[in-house]
Design an enzyme around this catalytic site. Structure first.
Site, PDB file in Angstrom:
ATOM      1  N   THR A 157     -26.154  27.457  36.826  1.00  0.00           N
ATOM      2  CA  THR A 157     -25.230  27.173  35.704  1.00  0.00           C
ATOM      3  C   THR A 157     -24.166  26.538  36.211  1.00  0.00           C
ATOM      4  O   THR A 157     -23.348  27.023  37.032  1.00  0.00           O
ATOM      5  CB  THR A 157     -25.072  28.118  34.783  1.00  0.00           C
ATOM      6  OG1 THR A 157     -26.164  28.779  34.156  1.00  0.00           O
ATOM      7  CG2 THR A 157     -24.242  27.620  33.439  1.00  0.00           C
ATOM      8  N   GLY A 193     -23.452  35.804  37.745  1.00  0.00           N
ATOM      9  CA  GLY A 193     -22.847  37.012  37.838  1.00  0.00           C
ATOM     10  C   GLY A 193     -22.790  37.716  39.116  1.00  0.00           C
ATOM     11  O   GLY A 193     -23.628  37.346  40.210  1.00  0.00           O
ATOM     12  N   GLU A 236     -30.577  32.289  31.324  1.00  0.00           N
ATOM     13  CA  GLU A 236     -32.273  31.755  31.457  1.00  0.00           C
ATOM     14  C   GLU A 236     -32.845  30.871  30.313  1.00  0.00           C
ATOM     15  O   GLU A 236     -33.785  31.025  30.109  1.00  0.00           O
ATOM     16  CB  GLU A 236     -32.832  32.905  31.666  1.00  0.00           C
ATOM     17  CG  GLU A 236     -32.378  33.948  33.025  1.00  0.00           C
ATOM     18  CD  GLU A 236     -31.865  32.984  34.150  1.00  0.00           C
ATOM     19  OE1 GLU A 236     -32.631  32.273  34.580  1.00  0.00           O
ATOM     20  OE2 GLU A 236     -31.005  33.261  34.672  1.00  0.00           O
TER      21      GLU A 236
END
Length: 660
Positions: free
Chosen positions: A139, A178, A421
């Site tokens: 992303t 993350g 996702e």
């Protein structure tokens, strides 16, 4: 033990232990899961103070420390099976998330699925032991779900046999991964491959971002934490900017696509093979939706059995709030949904591994449906679970608003699933694209297989009300199989409506892209109906595999409740399609209320069967022993604000009071 909960458990019609075995897959899996859980519960290294009372920095430090301990302990105990690793990870941080999570859920699976044998030999062992701590950087600030829009580039230099990675714009900065902010030292970066002056789309690259030993960012790398979020306080979601950053050619994952030393590009059998990690994670998220909703239902139903409030008849003792029909109507359909999603999650896990083995043998025939099914079910289950968790919180009244309930943590840590996702609406549209292709195949006289095979039943490739006018007399609201057929007809009808509306817009607008956008609401509804049918179908089929009669009976009630509640909430679809009549819908609504009464005596036993440890729930309200109020008071006394009788801030108020 709270006497209300003891009475609830004594009145159950089945043995919850046997149902736990079914949910786990076997008695042996239940035994092994509990054995692993007890390793953690009895280990002082995993004890910690309540994270609710810590700052974000403190929570992150605790999470990193415990993640490091987790890896050492797994090595010490010889835990290597994927299921056992998941059980171990789920308990060691309770309801919270871990900074190294993507190393195991995305970095390693991507390496396994897309790396060559040599690449796996080079990086796999180190990543399992956290010498290499990986994340998955896809992303960007400006693009997420629209993968083709990602702007990060990887340009091949044949003279040095290196890729040059760049973040050419502000919007191309990797954003949200993350563990990227402060934890990881490597990232699998998705970038637009350019070689010999030509672009070849997204490919995955293993990119070192920090020096091993010092953990300092490498030259050409700008990396950091993106700041506080709605939840995920323990996770250092980060940003990554690359400026002419060079990596060896061998760092491109080349199991499928390859770049030769001279820059020649060798394309994969299918471009979708590079999306393997996303398909894996989406299939995993279906199970996570089941788990999160199951935890919320456990808390809300146990608390509802302990909590006494109001009077049904004046002067009588206050009843358990679980005795109120409105409370049952809030919670029992969610309980039924949690069980449905448990079985769908197990199916998706099994299906993914089966199809993935075939892909490894070069069989890509089932990949399109797997991609469509994981996208749609990821969206369908996460949307439903997210709404359901919040409904469980509200069903707990004022105490549900407190972090002591555990429900706020479950909610804020699950809700990102609706976005990461693949944003859910976009996921539904991806499923719709597959449905439209399948419809076109049937319309052209070809047969389709798999979960869309119901489209083969379209009479003359059309569903017309007069052709199904006899259907209402055939629907048996007491039969899961009959209700599955009703959901099948609803799905077929909404797929056809979307397809015909799309065709009209194409004729009128000329542009397929514009037509698609103008039909997108219908397309999403078709995908939702398809996914709803799949869930009902899988739940109904699961009943046939249950041998214990008592468990089959209670699961049958849950299956009926799930199916009938869905009809009552979408009555218009069943009426407009002449699938059911208005009197039948009235019968459905009445039957839903009857099922609430039937499930009432088994409700606590049904959530007990999920077999969550108290520490896993992290909830004062959902405690197994039901001793809510004593522990609620003890929990509140631990608030840091209570460390001093008079808080230091009183000085600001004192100055005002001195003037009185």
């Amino acid at each position: 033990m709270n006497p209300d909960l003891r009475r609830e458990r004594d009145s159950a019609s089945f043995n919850p232990e046997l149902l736990t075995h079914i949910l786990d897959g076997s008695p042996e899996k239940t035994r092994r899961r509990r054995e692993i859980e007890n390793m953690i519960l009895n280990d002082p290294d995993f004890q910690h103070e309540d994270l609710n009372f810590l700052t974000r920095s403190q929570r992150y430090e605790v999470a990193v420390r415990k993640s490091a301990i987790m890896v050492k302990k797994m090595r010490e105990f010889g835990i290597a099976d994927p299921d056992e690793i998941m059980w171990f990870k789920k308990l060691h941080l309770v309801n919270f998330v871990e900074p190294v999570g993507l190393n195991y859920s995305m970095f390693i699976p991507t390496l396994l699925n897309q790396g060559t044998t040599a690449q796996k030999e080079k990086w796999l062992l180190s990543s399992k032991g956290l010498q290499i701590i990986g994340t998955y950087a896809q992303t960007e600030m400006g693009h997420g779900t629209h993968l083709r829009g990602l702007e990060t580039t990887a340009t091949y230099d044949p003279e040095t046999q290196e890729f040059i990675l760049n973040s050419p714009t502000v919007t191309s900065i990797k954003w949200w991964p993350g563990g990227l902010g402060k934890t990881s030292n490597h990232a699998i970066v998705l970038a637009q491959l350019i070689t010999k002056g030509k672009g070849y789309g997204l490919h995955a690259f293993i990119v070192p971002i920090r020096e091993i030993g010092t953990h300092k960012p490498l030259p050409g790398i700008t990396v950091g934490d993106i700041g506080p979020k709605f939840g995920y306080d323990e996770i250092d979601n980060g940003y990554l900017k690359m400026d002419n950053y060079r990596i060896p050619r061998e760092n491109m994952l080349m199991k499928y696509a390859q770049v030769k030393p001279d820059g020649t590009y060798v394309k994969p059998l299918s471009n979708k093979l590079t999306y393997g990690t996303m398909v894996f994670v989406r299939s995993f998220l279906v199970g996570e939706a089941a788990r999160a909703l199951s935890k919320a239902c456990t808390i809300a139903i146990r608390y509802s059995a302990v909590r006494h409030q109001s009077e049904i008849k004046p002067g009588e003792p206050e009843p358990q709030i679980l005795d109120f029909q409105t409370q049952q109507y809030k919670l029992f359909p969610l309980l039924a949904t949690a069980y449905a999603f448990q079985f769908v999650g197990a199916y998706m896990k099994e299906t993914y591994h089966r199809i993935n083995e075939g892909i490894g043998q070069g069989d890509l025939s089932e990949l399109p449906e797997l991609h469509a099914l994981t996208a749609g079910l990821k969206a369908f289950t996460s949307w439903t679970a997210n709404t359901g968790i919040e409904a469980c919180r509200m069903a707990c009244g004022g105490h549900g608003y407190s972090h002591c309930s555990g429900l706020p943590n479950i909610y804020v840590n699950f809700t990102p699933s609706c976005t990461f996702e693949g944003e859910n609406t976009v996921m539904m549209l991806q499923t719709a694209r597959f449905l439209m292709k399948s419809y076109d195949q049937v319309h052209s006289g070809k047969l389709v297989c798999g979960m869309v095979s119901y489209l083969n039943d379209l009479p003359s490739q059309r569903i017309q009300p007069q052709q199904v006018a006899v259907w209402p007399t055939m629907v048996d609201i007491h039969s899961p199989e009959s209700l599955t057929e009703a959901y099948k007809l609803r799905a077929a009808r909404l797929v056809e409506i979307a397809a015909k509306n799309l065709q009209k817009e194409v004729i009128h607008r000329k542009s397929k892209e514009v037509a698609w956008n103008l039909t997108s609401v219908d397309l999403v509804r078709a995908s939702e109906a398809h996914c709803h049918y799949v869930v009902v179908k899988l739940f109904s089929e699961k009943l046939l595999k249950i041998q214990d009669k008592a468990i089959q009976a209670v699961l049958r009630n849950l299956c009926l409740l799930y199916s009938l509640y869905g009809i009552s909430q979408n009555a218009g679809d069943f009426l407009q399609g002449s699938i059911m009549t208005e009197p039948q819908i009235t019968q459905v609504n009445q039957r839903v209320k009857e099922l609430l009464t039937l499930i009432r005596s088994d409700a606590v036993a049904l959530v007990d069967a999920f077999d969550f440890q108290d520490v896993t729930l992290g909830s004062v309200l959902g405690r197994y022993d039901g001793n809510v109020y004593e522990n609620l008071f003890e929990w509140a006394k631990n608030s840091p604000l209570n460390k001093a009788e008079v808080h230091e801030s009183y000085k600001h108020l004192k100055s005002l009071q001195s003037k009185l």
